[in-house]
Design a protein around this motif. Structure first.
Motif, PDB file in Angstrom:
ATOM      1  N   UNK A 193      54.035 -44.198  -1.943  1.00 46.39           N
ATOM      2  CA  UNK A 193      53.976 -43.263  -3.101  1.00 46.39           C
ATOM      3  C   UNK A 193      54.621 -43.602  -4.345  1.00 46.39           C
ATOM      4  N   UNK A 194      54.349 -43.208  -5.196  1.00 38.75           N
ATOM      5  CA  UNK A 194      54.900 -43.378  -6.826  1.00 38.75           C
ATOM      6  C   UNK A 194      55.039 -42.128  -7.431  1.00 38.75           C
ATOM      7  N   UNK A 195      55.931 -41.970  -8.494  1.00 41.96           N
ATOM      8  CA  UNK A 195      56.056 -40.697  -9.136  1.00 41.96           C
ATOM      9  C   UNK A 195      54.638 -40.306  -9.734  1.00 41.96           C
ATOM     10  N   UNK A 196      54.338 -38.784  -9.690  1.00 41.50           N
ATOM     11  CA  UNK A 196      53.195 -38.410 -10.139  1.00 41.50           C
ATOM     12  C   UNK A 196      53.178 -38.387 -11.589  1.00 41.50           C
ATOM     13  N   UNK A 197      54.299 -37.863 -11.943  1.00 44.47           N
ATOM     14  CA  UNK A 197      54.626 -37.823 -13.605  1.00 44.47           C
ATOM     15  C   UNK A 197      55.667 -38.318 -14.283  1.00 44.47           C
ATOM     16  N   UNK A 198      56.151 -39.619 -13.885  1.00 43.34           N
ATOM     17  CA  UNK A 198      57.203 -40.561 -14.450  1.00 43.34           C
ATOM     18  C   UNK A 198      58.225 -40.334 -13.505  1.00 43.34           C
ATOM     19  N   UNK A 199      59.341 -41.067 -13.658  1.00 41.78           N
ATOM     20  CA  UNK A 199      60.336 -41.395 -12.825  1.00 41.78           C
ATOM     21  C   UNK A 199      61.286 -39.912 -12.929  1.00 41.78           C
ATOM     22  N   UNK A 200      61.117 -39.119 -13.609  1.00 40.31           N
ATOM     23  CA  UNK A 200      61.831 -37.782 -13.815  1.00 40.31           C
ATOM     24  C   UNK A 200      61.148 -36.919 -13.232  1.00 40.31           C
ATOM     25  N   UNK A 201      59.867 -36.665 -12.818  1.00 43.41           N
ATOM     26  CA  UNK A 201      59.032 -35.722 -12.223  1.00 43.41           C
ATOM     27  C   UNK A 201      59.499 -35.316 -10.856  1.00 43.41           C
ATOM     28  N   UNK A 202      58.995 -34.290 -10.437  1.00 47.01           N
ATOM     29  CA  UNK A 202      59.502 -33.781  -8.973  1.00 47.01           C
ATOM     30  C   UNK A 202      58.208 -33.987  -8.015  1.00 47.01           C
ATOM     31  N   UNK A 203      57.405 -34.490  -8.348  1.00 47.12           N
ATOM     32  CA  UNK A 203      56.225 -34.863  -7.404  1.00 47.12           C
ATOM     33  C   UNK A 203      55.922 -36.404  -7.036  1.00 47.12           C
ATOM     34  N   UNK A 204      55.419 -36.509  -5.716  1.00 47.25           N
ATOM     35  CA  UNK A 204      55.012 -38.031  -5.584  1.00 47.25           C
ATOM     36  C   UNK A 204      53.550 -37.939  -5.211  1.00 47.25           C
ATOM     37  N   UNK A 205      52.967 -38.998  -5.726  1.00 48.38           N
ATOM     38  CA  UNK A 205      51.240 -38.927  -5.549  1.00 48.38           C
ATOM     39  C   UNK A 205      51.410 -40.310  -4.469  1.00 48.38           C
ATOM     40  N   UNK A 206      50.877 -40.184  -3.347  1.00 43.78           N
ATOM     41  CA  UNK A 206      50.785 -41.337  -2.386  1.00 43.78           C
ATOM     42  C   UNK A 206      49.347 -41.620  -2.063  1.00 43.78           C
ATOM     43  N   UNK A 207      49.022 -42.869  -1.659  1.00 42.85           N
ATOM     44  CA  UNK A 207      47.849 -43.302  -1.066  1.00 42.85           C
ATOM     45  C   UNK A 207      47.969 -43.908   0.108  1.00 42.85           C
ATOM     46  N   UNK A 208      47.180 -43.611   1.189  1.00 41.85           N
ATOM     47  CA  UNK A 208      47.368 -44.446   2.651  1.00 41.85           C
ATOM     48  C   UNK A 208      46.216 -45.034   3.065  1.00 41.85           C
ATOM     49  N   UNK A 209      46.460 -45.919   3.848  1.00 38.68           N
ATOM     50  CA  UNK A 209      45.157 -46.838   4.506  1.00 38.68           C
ATOM     51  C   UNK A 209      45.570 -46.857   6.006  1.00 38.68           C
ATOM     52  N   UNK A 210      44.632 -46.855   6.818  1.00 40.73           N
ATOM     53  CA  UNK A 210      44.689 -46.739   8.297  1.00 40.73           C
ATOM     54  C   UNK A 210      44.076 -47.880   9.003  1.00 40.73           C
ATOM     55  N   UNK A 211      44.403 -47.549  10.347  1.00 41.17           N
ATOM     56  CA  UNK A 211      43.778 -48.648  11.375  1.00 41.17           C
ATOM     57  C   UNK A 211      42.701 -47.767  11.986  1.00 41.17           C
ATOM     58  N   UNK A 212      41.795 -48.873  12.406  1.00 45.36           N
ATOM     59  CA  UNK A 212      40.456 -48.248  13.032  1.00 45.36           C
ATOM     60  C   UNK A 212      40.940 -47.705  14.499  1.00 45.36           C
ATOM     61  N   UNK A 213      40.417 -46.430  14.530  1.00 51.45           N
ATOM     62  CA  UNK A 213      40.814 -45.558  15.688  1.00 51.45           C
ATOM     63  C   UNK A 213      41.990 -44.214  15.355  1.00 51.45           C
ATOM     64  N   UNK A 214      42.681 -44.388  14.309  1.00 50.51           N
ATOM     65  CA  UNK A 214      43.449 -43.561  13.722  1.00 50.51           C
ATOM     66  C   UNK A 214      42.812 -42.808  12.549  1.00 50.51           C
ATOM     67  N   UNK A 215      42.392 -41.553  12.706  1.00 51.42           N
ATOM     68  CA  UNK A 215      41.692 -40.970  11.478  1.00 51.42           C
ATOM     69  C   UNK A 215      42.910 -40.405  10.474  1.00 51.42           C
ATOM     70  N   UNK A 216      42.850 -40.976   9.236  1.00 49.08           N
ATOM     71  CA  UNK A 216      43.966 -40.607   8.210  1.00 49.08           C
ATOM     72  C   UNK A 216      43.855 -39.256   8.004  1.00 49.08           C
ATOM     73  N   UNK A 217      42.761 -38.832   7.648  1.00 46.78           N
ATOM     74  CA  UNK A 217      42.680 -37.827   6.960  1.00 46.78           C
ATOM     75  C   UNK A 217      43.028 -36.327   7.997  1.00 46.78           C
ATOM     76  N   UNK A 218      42.539 -36.756   9.000  1.00 48.81           N
ATOM     77  CA  UNK A 218      42.683 -35.709  10.304  1.00 48.81           C
ATOM     78  C   UNK A 218      44.186 -35.665  10.379  1.00 48.81           C
ATOM     79  N   UNK A 219      44.806 -36.770  10.707  1.00 51.43           N
ATOM     80  CA  UNK A 219      46.451 -36.910  10.640  1.00 51.43           C
ATOM     81  C   UNK A 219      47.055 -36.058   9.750  1.00 51.43           C
ATOM     82  N   UNK A 220      46.814 -36.109   8.335  1.00 48.46           N
ATOM     83  CA  UNK A 220      47.577 -35.507   7.308  1.00 48.46           C
ATOM     84  C   UNK A 220      47.083 -34.014   7.513  1.00 48.46           C
ATOM     85  N   UNK A 221      46.007 -33.494   8.129  1.00 49.18           N
ATOM     86  CA  UNK A 221      45.508 -32.181   8.257  1.00 49.18           C
ATOM     87  C   UNK A 221      46.566 -31.567   9.353  1.00 49.18           C
ATOM     88  N   UNK A 222      46.733 -32.327  10.156  1.00 50.08           N
ATOM     89  CA  UNK A 222      47.729 -31.797  11.543  1.00 50.08           C
ATOM     90  C   UNK A 222      49.142 -31.651  10.745  1.00 50.08           C
TER      91      UNK A 222
END
Length: 583
Positions: A391-420
């Motif tokens: 994750x990194x700050x979504x709107x600068x260091x003083x912001x309240x939100x974090x925007x993240x990007x994920x990478x997964x392994x074969x066999x682990x469905x990342x979007x489905x995991x986030x959905x859970x």
């Protein structure tokens, strides 16, 4: 623990391929990748699946033909990665080819740092301010999850045509048309089309519709096949599964690059990357050309990249490519700093003690750049063999939100995991999207520890020992006669990539010499042992490895041809050492 195993293959199928004229080594490699008959070896354009099988493709083509006839203004809303940029360029170039140069069509690419991903209501409002105001918005490589954006467009008097390849959410947006092989009810046999592939298919269907209406004949119709260099680049850079249909697209796109008939922007990118387009291959597209284009969306504005792909002026293309090359070098510096900080954080005593028990990695830092978090997540995933979200700050260091990007392994469905996670804790993730191997999300800074714990719990439930075991599938050993520059060239000419992996071989070697190159890469001279034994030592490189090897080692490697001052020689690119082999 690492597991080295040879890819199984049918000797019967390999023999059949060989009898059909294929080189014996390629016959074995293709059989190991699931090909079953010589008919599958052809990557001619005639082998492409028909657009009639892609849900809504024919009806959407008819709608576009009507729009072109009425000369109604259109706006392509692109994504800010390589797939989105190439899809945008294919759409603009293709619609102008088919509708004429005066076709009222323009493009808009959102700023990833201020507007987020996809057709958001903010993007729609910006689109409505364009001159002329578009009657139709066409999304490329996004839109399937943009319910609110599509609703806002209709409120503002604009219709939306969604072209996308991402997985849909629980509900589809109320768009005028949706073309996406992964939407419910679509029976298209290839679910692996990238966003640029979907756009290309729509243009193929549109050309057929216009031909049916008498605008062209088979002889006079525009050659939209000349856009396949862009399709190849977007498909490989997006790490799309290279099933046969995608390999047909990529193969024909590469042929255009190799024969010098690619877009000026792609030619300029090859020059900026110091790559020879006459020898272009999938490795070039994925690791040299794609990253330079992606750099614009990561650190600046992908408008720069799209302008490069749209220009027909070689001088302008070279100027833009050099700017992208500069931005990519800046991206590398930022990425290196973030990676070092991440590794230092993970090496702290408390974390180091728990890393062995953890099944996932979640990190953030107020100084990190949100445009590079995906690359760092990918590096951490590779290093620790765990799903990683950075994750990194979504709107600068003083912001309240974090925007993240994920990478997964074969066999682990990342979007489905986030959905859970989102279903267990409905207010925890503000928004998310993606697919099996990569996903993006936004959370509150104050919720990071809670998210980390929830994601870790989901990962622990879904990840098995088998998934977490680092696997090194390989293609067996080479014969002494196969360590030649000709074999390196033969392998380089084939279409390898995601789902159709580049060959990796395995063998035991005597380490004749070893030294460090630039203080971070291991340079080796190796002598093959056993059945592959040769008297002549072979040059080898193990990138990002500083630890020396024992006198003998069992290694997994790729074979490439290295050219220097007109001389061709074999070089082995070491991928891994089998330390459990009792050498």
């Amino acid at each position: 623990m690492s597991l080295f195993s040879q890819r199984p293959f049918s000797e019967r199928t390999a023999t059949w391929f060989e009898q059909s004229g294929l080189h014996p080594l390629l016959a074995r490699l293709y059989a190991a990748r699931g090909l079953q008959s010589p008919e599958e070896l052809s990557l001619d354009l005639k082998q492409l699946l028909s657009p009639t099988e892609l849900k809504n493709c024919i009806s959407t083509a008819a709608l576009l033909a009507d729009i072109l006839e009425r000369k109604e203004p259109m706006l392509i809303v692109a994504d800010y990665d390589c797939d989105g940029a190439t899809a945008c360029a294919v759409g603009l170039r293709g619609l102008r080819l088919l509708g004429g140069p005066q076709t009222p069509i323009h493009f808009l690419v959102p700023n990833r740092f201020t507007m987020g991903y996809g057709l958001t209501p903010e993007v729609v409002e910006l689109a409505a301010q364009q001159t002329p105001k578009p009657k139709y918005l066409i999304t490329v490589d996004n839109g399937i999850a943009s319910e609110a954006g599509v609703d806002r467009a209709r409120e503002l008097g604009m219709e939306v045509i969604v072209t996308d390849h991402h997985l849909p959410g629980d509900r589809l947006p109320k768009a005028t048309a949706i073309v996406n092989p992964n939407q419910p009810g679509c029976t298209f046999p290839s679910k692996a089309l990238a966003g640029v592939g979907v756009m290309f298919y729509l243009l193929v269907a549109l050309r057929a519709e216009l031909r049916k209406r008498g605008k062209f004949t088979n002889e006079t119709q525009p050659k939209i096949e000349n856009l396949l260099d862009l399709v190849a680049l977007g498909t490989v850079a997006d790490v799309a599964q290279l099933d046969r249909n995608n390999r047909v697209l990529v193969s024909n796109g590469l042929k255009r690059i190799q024969t010098g008939i690619s877009q000026p922007g792609i030619q300029a990118l090859f020059q900026a990357a110091s790559r020879d387009p006459r020898k272009a291959n999938t490795f070039d597209l994925g690791f040299a050309i794609g990253p330079r284009l992606n750099a614009a969306g990561r650190l600046a504005d992908m408008t720069l990249g799209i302008r490069l792909l749209l220009t027909n002026n070689a001088d302008e293309a070279m100027t833009l490519a050099q700017e992208l090359d500069r931005i990519n070098r800046e991206r590398r510096v930022i990425e290196t700093g973030m990676q070092e900080a991440a590794l230092a954080h993970l090496a702290e005593d408390q974390l180091a003690r728990t890393m062995a028990q953890r099944t996932s990695i979640c990190l953030w830092n107020p100084e990190w750049h949100q445009g590079v978090v995906g690359i760092v997540a990918s590096r951490l995933k590779e290093r620790f063999n765990r799903p990683a979200i950075v994750f990194a700050p979504a709107d600068g260091a003083t912001g309240e939100e974090l925007r993240g990007s994920g990478r997964s392994l074969t066999g682990f469905h990342l979007r489905d995991a986030l959905d859970i996670v989102s279903k267990r804790e409905p207010d925890l993730i503000l928004k998310f999207g993606g697919h099996a191997m990569a996903a993006g999300l936004t959370i509150r800074k104050s919720d990071f520890e809670k998210f980390d714990a929830c994601f870790q719990k989901v990962a622990s439930n879904l990840l098995t020992d088998e998934i977490l075991e680092r696997r090194h599938p390989h293609d067996g050993s080479l014969q002494p006669s196969e360590f030649t520059p000709e074999i390196g060239d033969l392998l380089a000419q084939e279409i390898w990539g995601q789902g159709f992996p580049q060959p990796v071989f395995y063998g035991e070697f005597e380490i004749a010499q070893q030294s460090l190159m630039k203080e971070k890469h291991l340079r080796l001279m190796l002598r093959p042992l056993g059945a592959a034994a040769t008297n002549k030592p072979l040059s080898a490189v193990w990138f990002n490895r500083t630890q020396s090897l024992p006198a003998k080692a069992k290694l997994a490697y790729r074979l490439v041809t290295d050219r220097y001052q007109g001389q061709a020689r074999v070089q082995l690119m070491i991928e891994a050492q089998d330390e459990s082999a009792g050498t």
